[in-house]
Write a protein that holds these residues in place. Structure first.
Motif, PDB file in Angstrom:
ATOM      1  N   GLU A  44      26.662  14.851  19.414  1.00 48.27           N
ATOM      2  CA  GLU A  44      27.486  15.481  20.448  1.00 48.27           C
ATOM      3  C   GLU A  44      28.431  16.528  19.878  1.00 48.27           C
ATOM      4  OE1 GLU A  44      27.816  11.946  23.834  1.00 48.27           O
ATOM      5  OE2 GLU A  44      29.335  12.084  22.253  1.00 48.27           O
ATOM      6  N   SER A  45      28.660  16.490  18.568  1.00 43.55           N
ATOM      7  CA  SER A  45      29.662  17.388  17.985  1.00 43.55           C
ATOM      8  C   SER A  45      29.143  18.254  16.838  1.00 43.55           C
ATOM      9  CB  SER A  45      30.858  16.560  17.484  1.00 43.55           C
ATOM     10  OG  SER A  45      30.444  15.599  16.519  1.00 43.55           O
ATOM     11  N   HIS A  46      27.838  18.195  16.542  1.00 44.92           N
ATOM     12  CA  HIS A  46      27.294  18.983  15.437  1.00 44.92           C
ATOM     13  C   HIS A  46      26.053  19.761  15.891  1.00 44.92           C
ATOM     14  CE1 HIS A  46      29.680  15.976  13.274  1.00 44.92           C
ATOM     15  NE2 HIS A  46      29.679  16.797  12.229  1.00 44.92           N
ATOM     16  N   ALA A  47      25.791  20.833  15.168  1.00 47.23           N
ATOM     17  CA  ALA A  47      24.571  21.601  15.405  1.00 47.23           C
ATOM     18  C   ALA A  47      23.369  20.806  14.910  1.00 47.23           C
ATOM     19  CB  ALA A  47      24.650  22.943  14.687  1.00 47.23           C
ATOM     20  N   VAL A  70      21.762  11.241  24.068  1.00 45.29           N
ATOM     21  CA  VAL A  70      21.894  12.650  23.665  1.00 45.29           C
ATOM     22  C   VAL A  70      20.511  13.276  23.515  1.00 45.29           C
ATOM     23  CG1 VAL A  70      24.122  12.425  22.493  1.00 45.29           C
ATOM     24  CG2 VAL A  70      22.002  12.007  21.223  1.00 45.29           C
ATOM     25  N   ARG A  71      20.460  14.576  23.639  1.00 43.42           N
ATOM     26  CA  ARG A  71      19.226  15.317  23.385  1.00 43.42           C
ATOM     27  C   ARG A  71      19.217  15.735  21.920  1.00 43.42           C
ATOM     28  NH1 ARG A  71      17.350  20.525  22.972  1.00 43.42           N
ATOM     29  NH2 ARG A  71      15.213  20.848  23.702  1.00 43.42           N
ATOM     30  N   ILE A  72      18.188  15.346  21.212  1.00 44.25           N
ATOM     31  CA  ILE A  72      18.072  15.676  19.788  1.00 44.25           C
ATOM     32  C   ILE A  72      17.156  16.881  19.645  1.00 44.25           C
ATOM     33  CG2 ILE A  72      17.349  14.862  17.519  1.00 44.25           C
ATOM     34  CD1 ILE A  72      18.046  12.056  18.389  1.00 44.25           C
ATOM     35  N   ALA A  73      17.735  18.025  19.332  1.00 45.67           N
ATOM     36  CA  ALA A  73      16.978  19.273  19.214  1.00 45.67           C
ATOM     37  C   ALA A  73      16.501  19.484  17.785  1.00 45.67           C
ATOM     38  CB  ALA A  73      17.840  20.442  19.680  1.00 45.67           C
ATOM     39  N   SER A  74      15.925  18.476  17.195  1.00 49.60           N
ATOM     40  CA  SER A  74      15.420  18.539  15.819  1.00 49.60           C
ATOM     41  C   SER A  74      14.151  17.704  15.728  1.00 49.60           C
ATOM     42  CB  SER A  74      16.440  17.964  14.826  1.00 49.60           C
ATOM     43  OG  SER A  74      17.676  18.611  14.889  1.00 49.60           O
ATOM     44  N   PRO A  75      13.230  18.089  14.850  1.00 50.82           N
ATOM     45  CA  PRO A  75      12.090  17.208  14.588  1.00 50.82           C
ATOM     46  C   PRO A  75      12.580  15.946  13.881  1.00 50.82           C
ATOM     47  CG  PRO A  75      12.121  19.054  13.052  1.00 50.82           C
ATOM     48  CD  PRO A  75      13.176  19.339  14.072  1.00 50.82           C
TER      49      PRO A  75
END
Length: 259
Positions: A44-47, A70-75
């Motif tokens: 929630e607080s990091h890129a 949360v949505r995890i925008a990483s593989p």
């Protein structure tokens, strides 16, 4: 490339960091986390990092709970010791897994697959695959064949059959896993609570915390606890207070009501 490690075993963290230095020395481990709660707050607080190494069983629950908050925008490259449904899902989705104990060849293969995935589809598609992976795993777990009986070693050369439906709750007590049927009937099992959580029907049993896996039918009543938590009172006496963390309260309510 920067990497985030989500793992609750310190030895496993050290091993993975050492292997990354050997296999991919340019990789920077930007943080290590050990729980669902900590991971949700971090995302929630990091890129988004370039890759996430995520253990399935964390200090306060299943890693798949993170995807629900949360949505995890990483593989994501998962690590696991025994979750066969997850392993099948990883292969279908072309997202690799690392089976513990992790070796250099395993890590190299996973990173090669990640690089191929990035080159073919881009990071956005990788993230989407990670999210669909979590959904598929949950579906497979719902459709799985769940354990219905245990064979409990008795004195002498006998095995006592114990039906899962007889068990009120499973717990960790005195360093061992116990199946509790009544105040006087408690049986020691060779399984860990994580293994039981994976092998039992989630419609019947809920992992409320690290010490307790309870049956819906065992719940007598529920107390509202401070800091928005719940205290579960069972029909069978327990060794201590059973508390549901704030993060798991909604999950517990949904499970109990069957929604």
């Amino acid at each position: 490339m920067n990497a985030l490690i989500i793992e609750d075993e310190k030895a496993a963290v050290r091993n993975l960091q050492a292997l990354l230095k050997e296999v991919a020395p340019s990789t920077e481990v930007i943080d290590t986390l050990d729980s669902v709660t900590e991971s949700v707050a971090w995302f929630e607080s990091h890129a988004a990092p370039d890759v996430v190494f995520m253990d399935i069983h964390l200090a306060d629950g299943s890693a798949f709970e993170i995807f629900e908050h949360v949505r995890i925008a990483s593989p994501v490259i998962f690590t696991t010791a025994y979750d066969e449904y997850a392993l099948r899902a990883f292969k279908v989705n072309s997202i690799d897994y690392l089976l513990k104990p992790i070796g250099a060849a395993d890590l190299r293969r996973a990173l090669d697959k990640l690089e191929t995935l990035h080159g073919a589809a881009g990071a956005g598609a990788s993230a989407a695959s990670g999210e669909s992976l979590a959904e598929l795993i949950r579906g497979l777990q719902r459709q799985g064949h769940y354990k219905s009986h245990f064979l409990i070693p008795c004195k002498g050369d006998k095995l006592l059959p114990l039906a899962v439906e007889q068990v009120q709750y499973f717990c960790i007590a005195d360093g061992v896993t116990k199946a509790v049927v009544s105040d006087r009937e408690r049986y020691v099992l060779p399984n860990t609570l994580d293994e039981l959580t994976d092998s039992l029907d989630p419609a019947r049993f809920f992992r409320v915390n690290r010490q307790y896996l309870i049956s819906r039918g065992a719940v007598q009543d529920i107390d509202l606890w401070f800091n928005n938590r719940l205290a579960i009172n069972l029909k069978v006496p327990t060794d201590g207070k059973i508390l549901v963390s704030k993060l798991r309260v909604n999950d517990f309510k949904n499970w109990f009501s069957g929604s």
